[in-house]
Design an enzyme around this catalytic site. Structure first.
Site, PDB file in Angstrom:
ATOM      1  N   PHE A 193     -75.867  53.346  13.154  1.00  0.00           N
ATOM      2  CA  PHE A 193     -76.050  53.714  11.755  1.00  0.00           C
ATOM      3  C   PHE A 193     -77.333  53.169  11.161  1.00  0.00           C
ATOM      4  O   PHE A 193     -77.594  53.317   9.982  1.00  0.00           O
ATOM      5  CB  PHE A 193     -74.871  53.222  10.914  1.00  0.00           C
ATOM      6  CG  PHE A 193     -73.559  53.769  11.379  1.00  0.00           C
ATOM      7  CD1 PHE A 193     -72.786  53.067  12.280  1.00  0.00           C
ATOM      8  CD2 PHE A 193     -73.110  54.988  10.922  1.00  0.00           C
ATOM      9  CE1 PHE A 193     -71.575  53.565  12.714  1.00  0.00           C
ATOM     10  CE2 PHE A 193     -71.897  55.494  11.348  1.00  0.00           C
ATOM     11  CZ  PHE A 193     -71.127  54.779  12.248  1.00  0.00           C
ATOM     12  N   VAL A 210     -80.766  46.554  12.364  1.00  0.00           N
ATOM     13  CA  VAL A 210     -80.271  45.307  11.794  1.00  0.00           C
ATOM     14  C   VAL A 210     -81.400  44.276  11.837  1.00  0.00           C
ATOM     15  O   VAL A 210     -82.082  44.148  12.852  1.00  0.00           O
ATOM     16  CB  VAL A 210     -79.058  44.781  12.588  1.00  0.00           C
ATOM     17  CG1 VAL A 210     -78.506  43.530  11.937  1.00  0.00           C
ATOM     18  CG2 VAL A 210     -77.988  45.840  12.694  1.00  0.00           C
ATOM     19  N   ASP A 256     -67.501  52.983  17.236  1.00  0.00           N
ATOM     20  CA  ASP A 256     -68.682  52.625  18.028  1.00  0.00           C
ATOM     21  C   ASP A 256     -68.527  51.231  18.619  1.00  0.00           C
ATOM     22  O   ASP A 256     -69.368  50.370  18.478  1.00  0.00           O
ATOM     23  CB  ASP A 256     -69.951  52.721  17.166  1.00  0.00           C
ATOM     24  CG  ASP A 256     -71.219  52.739  18.034  1.00  0.00           C
ATOM     25  OD1 ASP A 256     -71.094  52.927  19.263  1.00  0.00           O
ATOM     26  OD2 ASP A 256     -72.310  52.569  17.479  1.00  0.00           O
TER      27      ASP A 256
END
Ligand SMILES: *[C@@H]1O[C@H](CO)[C@@H](O)[C@H](O)[C@H]1NC(C)=O
Ligand SMILES: *[C@@H]1O[C@H](CO)[C@@H](O)[C@H](O)[C@H]1NC(C)=O
Ligand SMILES: *[C@@H]1O[C@H](CO)[C@@H](O)[C@H](O)[C@H]1NC(C)=O
Ligand SMILES: *[C@@H]1O[C@H](CO)[C@@H](O)[C@H](O)[C@H]1NC(C)=O
Ligand SMILES: *[C@@H]1O[C@H](CO)[C@@H](O)[C@H](O)[C@H]1NC(C)=O
Ligand SMILES: *[C@@H]1O[C@H](CO)[C@@H](O)[C@H](O)[C@H]1NC(C)=O
Ligand SMILES: *[C@@H]1O[C@H](CO)[C@@H](O)[C@H](O)[C@H]1NC(C)=O
Length: 831
Positions: free
Chosen positions: A524, A527, A638
């Site tokens: 998504f 990070v 995920d």
């Protein structure tokens, strides 16, 4: 000639009419004109059920009932005129002038009627493919498709609890739907046995003999009745108890497997049993019954008695108790029960004794059925014990993750031993009653210690430590389930813990999202590691392309997800939503992902078997919390090694959960265009058809588990056998009965063979092709922790073949595509 021809035509017309008449009778409806006359019948549209006249064995009385049409009948599920038979074969079932479904005898007298006043003209009755007989009336309301149901057989139950029936109890009106037995095998009228759901306190099913309790299911814990150990696995997905928290609750079930023909039937002698149609052998088999042992009878051994069907005699007193009437007890009449031998400390103090002695303690009874009439308390696991000790009328307590803290005051009735399953019960006793056994235990412990090498002592402590942590987990479950029980109240909880960060604050903390600060890239978004002005380290996830939600929705979702807290989940600290940027702020985990350990030639040595097992167990618990115990029922979608972060003590923390939710997936099971996830971990139904469910997480978990055990990567490993994936290799070893060959050579297997083998088996069970064959995560926990004796045999997992070299590049492309942001975006635009 001509005459003959006419006759012939007439004759064929006659045949045609006869055929038509029979055809009508074979339909699934009854109307004023299409009535059934003994021995006529109707059949549900799918052909599964038949409604017609019958006589029970041993009588010529005629009744109208419903039974299986295609297979030999086990029993008649439902009887209309159970109290009023038609005495000869002149009966008719039809729709009367007032719109009710009625049964009339030869004299046109109504012997039975649905007796609803609201039924209008043109009503019709229909036998549905669930076995439910419904009375429908015409409706002017078009939204209801022209008809409304004014009466149904499923709400007027007899002795059979069928799939989709609802056993309802309304405490406000004190109305209960009950199942009632036949009086005798030849008399369907209401007998003395009945079954009801009693939702007071903790919901439970009771089987009564008149007003005497005859059998009980044990409390409902959200998944199963804890007094029916067989429910552990078989029915896990079938039953649900719907409680509106306002006094109305109902129990229902529906087998996931549509072709599974089974139901619950109460015989006229009060035995509740579950027949099941065994297609392979074409016969009925009894899967389960409430008369499997004498201990099934409620309170067989009286109060404070203990029933163990494997002992002779089956009854004994609970430890610290003795028979109330020794003579009767020795004659095998146990109904008088037992009494406590020594007063509790608090009782002695009440008596005014100055030397009350030492504190009371508890004797632990494992895998038992808990006593009747539990009192529920919101206490957590540790407090449950304290709370019991602090109340002199508390005689025992037990803690179940799904129910929470239960305690008992007064008599303890209906405690019995199970071979597996059941609950751990702690019975309170005076200190003097406990001492004897403790000494013995000390002796055994010493013997064990002396006889064991130092190595195993270490292992023992490691084990104890992990157990202790496990205990804390359940504490969190308790928190969650008590929260559930408190229902509404969570909405009022103060939601200030979530910090709303400023974009510039987070940009500064991460050096403007510099590549140097990048920790990794997930499905998504990327990070970044960051350091806030106050020095606190954080991990910032930058959601790629943002979500399709509006700002308020996004914040609301974050607030909810920030409440999902568990020691095996990474904590969400806050978020930011400014301009087009949406950022999530998590606590920082210095040890990074599991992949950084598992696939690192040096660091992997830190992960000995105990640690790996602890990680496996922790992931399970985190996942269970997401699937079942958090209010949200989050499917991760995920799950992979890089999404499992390790804290300082190498405890696993699942990260990235809830992200799929933020992107809008809210159904328990759904089809989605946006396949997010990582190739190699995705369940086949998800990767190929975009169907995801809890079971697709279970698949990913299976892959993850095998990776942890083997120290090999499912997608990128080049081993002896080039053509096999990790799953394929695991399966090959399994078939060769040599699964230990899969184990990471860095692990010293010594002493853990059984546990490791069990884990590999569970991994294979999770990775099976068909979602329905995979266990749920709660079953996985029980399996991993050896609470289930005899694991099922796994089928061949999905994706056993490895892509050939040319395919490898395309699979990489696929991987890229699946996690690529534009895929997410395009689909979102389509919504
Ligand atoms: C009917 O009763 C007879 C005699 O009592 C018995 O042999 C038979 O098994 C019964 N049939 C059923 C279906 O219960
Ligand atoms: C039908 O219901 C009414 C009240 O609703 C009751 O008085 C009457 O006895 C019922 N009749 C039958 C045949 O059950
Ligand atoms: C109305 O009922 C008919 C037959 O029962 C069914 O085929 C149809 O799909 C229904 N329509 C709606 C809108 O429910
Ligand atoms: C049910 O209760 C009746 C009357 O109290 C008794 O005679 C009978 O034995 C009981 N049946 C069972 C199975 O306990
Ligand atoms: C069993 O004991 C109970 C209570 O002590 C007594 O009332 C009952 O008669 C006894 N039953 C038999 C069969 O002795
Ligand atoms: C304490 O009280 C119980 C009843 O409450 C009584 O049976 C017992 O004899 C008393 N013991 C002493 C030591 O007073
Ligand atoms: C002790 O337990 C009894 C029985 O549930 C309850 O009625 C009473 O309020 C409790 N006392 C305290 C001090 O909690």
């Amino acid at each position: 000639m001509i005459l003959l021809g006419k006759v012939r035509i007439l004759f064929s017309l006659f045949i045609l009419f006869r055929y038509a008449a029979e055809f009508c009778m074979g339909g699934d409806v009854i109307t004023a004109s299409e009535y059934i006359q003994d021995p006529g019948s109707i059949i549900s549209s799918g052909g599964l059920y038949k409604l017609g006249f019958f006589s029970p064995n041993g009588t010529t009385n005629r009744y109208v009932g419903v039974w299986h049409n295609k297979i030999p009948k086990f029993n008649v599920f439902w009887v209309a005129n159970r109290d009023k038979p038609v005495l000869d074969s002149s009966g008719v079932m039809t729709i009367s002038n007032d719109g009710n479904l009625v049964i009339m005898n030869g004299k046109k007298e109504v012997v039975w009627s649905t007796n609803v006043s609201t039924s209008g003209a043109n009503a019709k009755a229909q036998l549905l493919d669930t076995g439910n007989l419904v009375l429908l009336k015409q409706s002017s309301n078009t939204g209801t498709n022209g008809t409304v149901t004014v009466w149904e057989g499923f709400q007027n139950m007899c002795d059979t609890f069928m799939a989709k029936m609802k056993l309802i109890t309304d405490e406000n009106t004190n109305e209960k739907q009950v199942l009632t037995s036949w009086k005798s095998p030849s008399d369907p009228s209401v007998g003395s046995f009945s079954i009801s759901l009693e939702p007071l306190n903790i919901p439970e099913v009771f089987l009564w003999n008149g007003t005497t309790l005859h059998w009980r299911s044990g409390p409902w814990n959200g998944k199963v009745f804890i007094g029916i150990p067989q429910m552990q696995s078989v029915y896990l997905d079938g039953f649900s108890l719907v409680d509106d928290k306002e006094g109305t609750a109902y129990l229902t079930y529906n087998f996931a497997e549509v072709s599974y023909l089974s139901f619950f039937y109460m015989r006229s002698n009060g035995e509740l049993l579950q027949p099941f149609w065994d297609e392979k052998y074409n016969h009925w088999r009894i899967d389960w019954s409430t008369r499997e042992s004498e201990c099934d009878v409620y309170g067989k051994c009286g109060s404070f008695g203990f029933c163990d069907a494997k002992k002779s005699p089956i009854c004994s007193c609970l430890r610290g108790f003795e028979p109330k009437k020794v003579e009767e007890w020795s004659r095998g009449n146990w109904s008088s029960g037992c009494v406590k031998r020594s007063l509790l400390q608090c009782e002695r103090m009440k008596n005014g004794s100055t030397k009350a002695g030492k504190m009371d303690g508890f004797v632990k009874l494992e895998t038992v059925k808990v006593p009747n009439y539990a009192i529920w308390s919101s206490a957590l696991e540790d407090d449950c014990r304290e709370q019991c000790l602090s109340n002199c009328s508390c005689a025992a307590y037990a803690f179940d993750a799904g129910v929470g803290c239960m305690y008992w005051s007064g008599d303890l009735t209906d405690v019995r031993q199970f071979t597996n399953g059941g609950t751990t019960l702690y019975v309170r006793l005076a200190h003097t009653e406990l001492e004897g056994k403790r000494d013995l235990r000390a002796i055994i412990a010493t013997a064990v210690v002396v006889a064991t090498l130092i190595f195993s002592i270490c292992a023992f402590f490691a084990w104890k430590k992990s157990k202790k942590r496990g205990g804390k987990d359940t504490e969190q479950f308790a928190e969650a389930s008590s929260e559930n029980m408190l229902g509404e109240s969570f909405r009022k909880v103060n939601l200030q813990e979530l910090v709303l960060y400023k974009l510039e604050e987070l940009a500064a903390a991460t050096s403007n999202f510099s590549d140097a600060n990048k920790l990794g890239e997930g499905g998504f978004g990327a990070v970044y590691k960051g350091r806030l002005l106050n020095g606190k380290e954080i991990a910032v996830k930058r959601l790629s392309g943002a979500s399709g939600q509006g700002l308020q929705e996004f914040i609301n979702e974050m607030v909810v997800i920030s409440k999902v807290q568990h020691r095996n989940l990474v904590r969400l600290l806050g978020c930011s939503a400014e301009q087009d940027e949406k950022l999530l702020v998590y606590e920082f985990m210095p040890n990074k992902g599991l992949d950084a350990f598992l696939f690192d030639p040096l660091k992997r040595e830190q992960l000995d078997w105990r640690r790996r097992f602890n990680i496996i167990d922790g992931i399970c618990r985190g996942l269970l919390y997401l699937h079942r115990d958090s209010r949200l029922r989050i499917i991760h979608r995920d799950l992979k090694t890089s999404n499992i972060l390790l804290d300082q003590e190498l405890n696993p923390r699942i990260s990235d959960f809830g992200t799929a939710r933020i992107f809008g997936g809210k159904e328990d099971q759904a089809d989605t265009l946006r396949v997010v996830g990582t190739y190699g971990y995705m369940a086949p139904e998800y990767a190929m058809e975009g169907r995801f469910s809890e079971k697709s997480d279970v698949f990913s978990f299976g892959v993850l588990l095998l990776e942890i055990v083997s120290g090999r990567h499912n997608t990128t490993f080049n081993e002896e056998d080039q053509s096999l994936s990790l799953l394929g290799l695991a399966w090959k070893y399994w078939e060769e009965d040599n699964v230990l060959a899969l184990v990471d050579p860095k692990i010293s297997v010594g002493g853990f063979e059984v546990e490791i083998k069990r884990c590999i088996t569970v991994g294979l069970l999770c990775a099976q092709e068909l979602p329905k064959d995979r266990p749920t995560i709660s079953t996985v926990i029980s399996m991993v922790n050896n609470e289930i004796i005899g694991l099922p045999t796994p089928d061949k997992p999905a994706f056993t073949e490895r892509q050939t070299t040319t395919d490898t590049s395309s699979s990489r492309q696929r991987q890229k595509k699946y996690s690529a942001n534009h895929v997410t975006l395009t689909a979102l635009e389509g919504r």
